[in-house]
Write an enzyme that holds these catalytic residues in place. Structure first.
Site, mmCIF file in Angstrom:
data_model
loop_
_atom_site.group_PDB
_atom_site.id
_atom_site.type_symbol
_atom_site.label_atom_id
_atom_site.label_comp_id
_atom_site.label_asym_id
_atom_site.label_seq_id
_atom_site.Cartn_x
_atom_site.Cartn_y
_atom_site.Cartn_z
ATOM 1 N N ARG A 15 0.866 -1.125 -0.080
ATOM 2 C CA ARG A 15 0.074 0.010 0.145
ATOM 3 C C ARG A 15 0.856 1.210 0.120
ATOM 4 O O ARG A 15 1.935 1.217 0.401
ATOM 5 C CB ARG A 15 -1.042 0.025 1.157
ATOM 6 C CG ARG A 15 -1.894 -0.999 1.316
ATOM 7 C CD ARG A 15 -2.844 -1.058 2.539
ATOM 8 N NE ARG A 15 -2.086 -1.615 3.605
ATOM 9 C CZ ARG A 15 -2.405 -1.822 4.696
ATOM 10 N NH1 ARG A 15 -3.639 -1.490 5.177
ATOM 11 N NH2 ARG A 15 -1.591 -2.364 5.755
ATOM 12 N N LYS A 74 1.566 2.361 7.195
ATOM 13 C CA LYS A 74 1.920 1.333 8.519
ATOM 14 C C LYS A 74 3.125 2.314 9.372
ATOM 15 O O LYS A 74 3.793 3.274 8.944
ATOM 16 C CB LYS A 74 2.596 0.120 8.195
ATOM 17 C CG LYS A 74 1.365 -0.800 7.533
ATOM 18 C CD LYS A 74 0.352 -1.433 8.131
ATOM 19 C CE LYS A 74 0.601 -1.907 9.643
ATOM 20 N NZ LYS A 74 -0.365 -2.227 10.493
ATOM 21 N N TYR A 93 -0.882 4.744 10.684
ATOM 22 C CA TYR A 93 -1.333 3.697 11.405
ATOM 23 C C TYR A 93 -0.026 3.499 12.405
ATOM 24 O O TYR A 93 0.969 3.360 11.886
ATOM 25 C CB TYR A 93 -1.932 2.244 11.003
ATOM 26 C CG TYR A 93 -3.123 2.161 10.331
ATOM 27 C CD1 TYR A 93 -4.248 2.546 11.062
ATOM 28 C CD2 TYR A 93 -3.245 2.159 9.013
ATOM 29 C CE1 TYR A 93 -5.622 2.267 10.138
ATOM 30 C CE2 TYR A 93 -4.264 1.770 8.260
ATOM 31 C CZ TYR A 93 -5.532 2.264 9.053
ATOM 32 O OH TYR A 93 -6.828 2.260 8.252
ATOM 33 N N HIS A 95 -0.716 2.068 16.146
ATOM 34 C CA HIS A 95 -0.847 0.871 17.043
ATOM 35 C C HIS A 95 0.206 0.975 18.449
ATOM 36 O O HIS A 95 0.813 -0.300 18.318
ATOM 37 C CB HIS A 95 -0.909 -0.413 16.386
ATOM 38 C CG HIS A 95 -2.006 -0.656 15.351
ATOM 39 N ND1 HIS A 95 -3.326 -0.691 15.601
ATOM 40 C CD2 HIS A 95 -1.937 -0.513 13.871
ATOM 41 C CE1 HIS A 95 -3.965 -0.735 14.670
ATOM 42 N NE2 HIS A 95 -3.362 -0.800 13.485
ATOM 43 N N GLU A 117 -5.814 4.938 13.371
ATOM 44 C CA GLU A 117 -6.648 4.106 14.369
ATOM 45 C C GLU A 117 -7.408 4.626 15.394
ATOM 46 O O GLU A 117 -8.303 4.202 15.995
ATOM 47 C CB GLU A 117 -6.079 2.688 14.470
ATOM 48 C CG GLU A 117 -5.275 2.676 15.779
ATOM 49 C CD GLU A 117 -3.549 3.259 15.433
ATOM 50 O OE1 GLU A 117 -2.867 3.198 16.281
ATOM 51 O OE2 GLU A 117 -3.646 3.544 14.311
ATOM 52 N N ASP A 269 -2.099 -6.867 15.292
ATOM 53 C CA ASP A 269 -1.360 -5.601 15.321
ATOM 54 C C ASP A 269 -1.779 -4.696 16.766
ATOM 55 O O ASP A 269 -0.804 -3.933 17.006
ATOM 56 C CB ASP A 269 -1.741 -4.527 14.189
ATOM 57 C CG ASP A 269 -3.144 -4.498 13.842
ATOM 58 O OD1 ASP A 269 -4.075 -4.914 14.872
ATOM 59 O OD2 ASP A 269 -3.627 -3.831 12.984
#
Length: 360
Positions: A15, A74, A93, A95, A117, A269
């Protein structure tokens, strides 16, 4: 504002943070976009597509990272920590609850880190998490069905069954977006489906969607202990915003599953909800523990980047445009975006992540 788009370096992560269409919107708004060469190739966008949209192609990751606003998909990996700096807004993102090392690196760098997120609407919905949850939920069944094949280490079960042979049984832990989409695909394949959730209202809503096609159970340790050993495929679909999900399936329970059964934990994740599950990768997606095939790839949507990149951009672009137009003032004007703020000026600000790392 100068906006940087580095190439993703996570294993088989194809991506990209911005599509050429999103670049065009930013360019027309007067912003300069710097895209690392080949960043979009995995998603089907070549450098020329970005040039025609108004971007400048840069040869190195450093050149993309050295901008005021950095857009990724990511979380930064160890090799990218050196690019983190003060006076930088990172939007991706993150996490962090499952990654102390990255949390410490962001705090040390002193920049601003906003997590996709964590962006939350007044309704409690997570608009930037949802599109990837839809994809991951659907892929969980696709991958689970594949790894149930005998050649992949599975039991050799066809989820759909055939006339005269019963279909496979899919147990889904969690009835949110991921669980709902997993159930949708599992039903479409002809599987028996059980969903467990602790929210009675959500179970009632799922009944309106699926009727009697799906077995809907209130989630307790006993109901989980009864359902999991009977499953051919278990999907972990538990989300606790900003935190590690609770461990719902113990090692002892995994040992009661039939050899060749499959576990796919979409929440890996954030730490996952299966005790025996660890992070894997697209290059090496599974391992076998107690005779059960475990799949723990944390960037599942990276397997379908053409679809996933566009779906993600449809949701992220309005927020990216606000940050580019207004800088950090956007956090004051948009309460939903402000919910995504995890780190700023060497301080850990997200309450859920603070609970995980109270010493930081």
């Amino acid at each position: 504002m100068e906006v940087g788009v580095p190439k993703e370096i996570k294993d088989q992560e194809y991506r990209v943070g911005l599509t050429p269409g999103s670049v065009r919107v930013l360019s027309e708004a007067g912003h300069r976009v710097f895209v690392e060469t080949l960043a979009g190739d995995g998603s089907g966008f070549d450098d020329q597509d970005y040039i025609e949209a108004g971007a400048k192609i840069v040869a190195t990751a450093s050149e993309a990272w050295s901008r005021e606003l950095v857009i990724k998909v990511k979380e930064p990996l160890t090799a990218e920590y050196g690019f983190l700096r003060a006076n930088q807004i990172l939007f991706t993102y993150l996490h962090l609850a499952a990654n102390r090392e990255l949390t410490e690196a962001l705090l040390e760098a002193g920049g601003v880190a906003i997590a996709y997120e964590s962006v939350e609407l007044p309704s409690g919905a997570f608009p930037l998490l949802s599109p990837m949850s839809v994809i991951a939920g659907r892929l969980s069944i696709q991958f689970g069905a594949h790894f149930l094949e005998r050649q992949q280490g599975g039991r050799g079960v066809l989820l759909s069954g055939i006339p005269g042979v019963k279909s496979g049984h899919v147990v889904i832990l969690g009835g949110g977006v991921v669980g709902t989409e997993a159930a949708r695909i599992a039903l479409g394949m002809g599987a028996q489906v059980t969903i467990l959730d602790i929210n009675v209202e959500r179970l009632a809503y799922l009944e309106t969607l699926f009727g009697s096609q799906v077995e809907l159970l209130y989630s307790t340790s006993q109901s989980i202990a009864e359902a999991v050993p009977a499953a051919d495929l278990v999907v972990g679909a538990v989300l606790v915003p900003g935190k590690k999900p609770p461990t719902l399936v113990s090692r002892q329970l995994v040992e009661r599953m039939r050899p060749g059964s499959v576990i796919v934990d979409v929440a890996v994740d954030q730490g996952g909800c299966i005790e025996t599950l660890k992070v894997t990768s697209h290059s090496s997606p599974t391992y076998t523990k107690a005779g059960v095939v475990h799949y723990g790839v944390p960037n599942m949507p990276g397997a379908v980047p053409w679809t996933a990149t566009q779906a993600l951009n449809h949701s992220t672009l309005p927020y990216i445009l606000q940050l580019a137009n207004q800088g950090l003032t956007a956090l004051e004007k948009n309460a939903s975006l402000a919910k995504g703020l995890n780190v700023k000026n060497h301080q850990l600000l997200h309450p859920a992540v603070q609970e995980v790392f109270p010493d930081l």
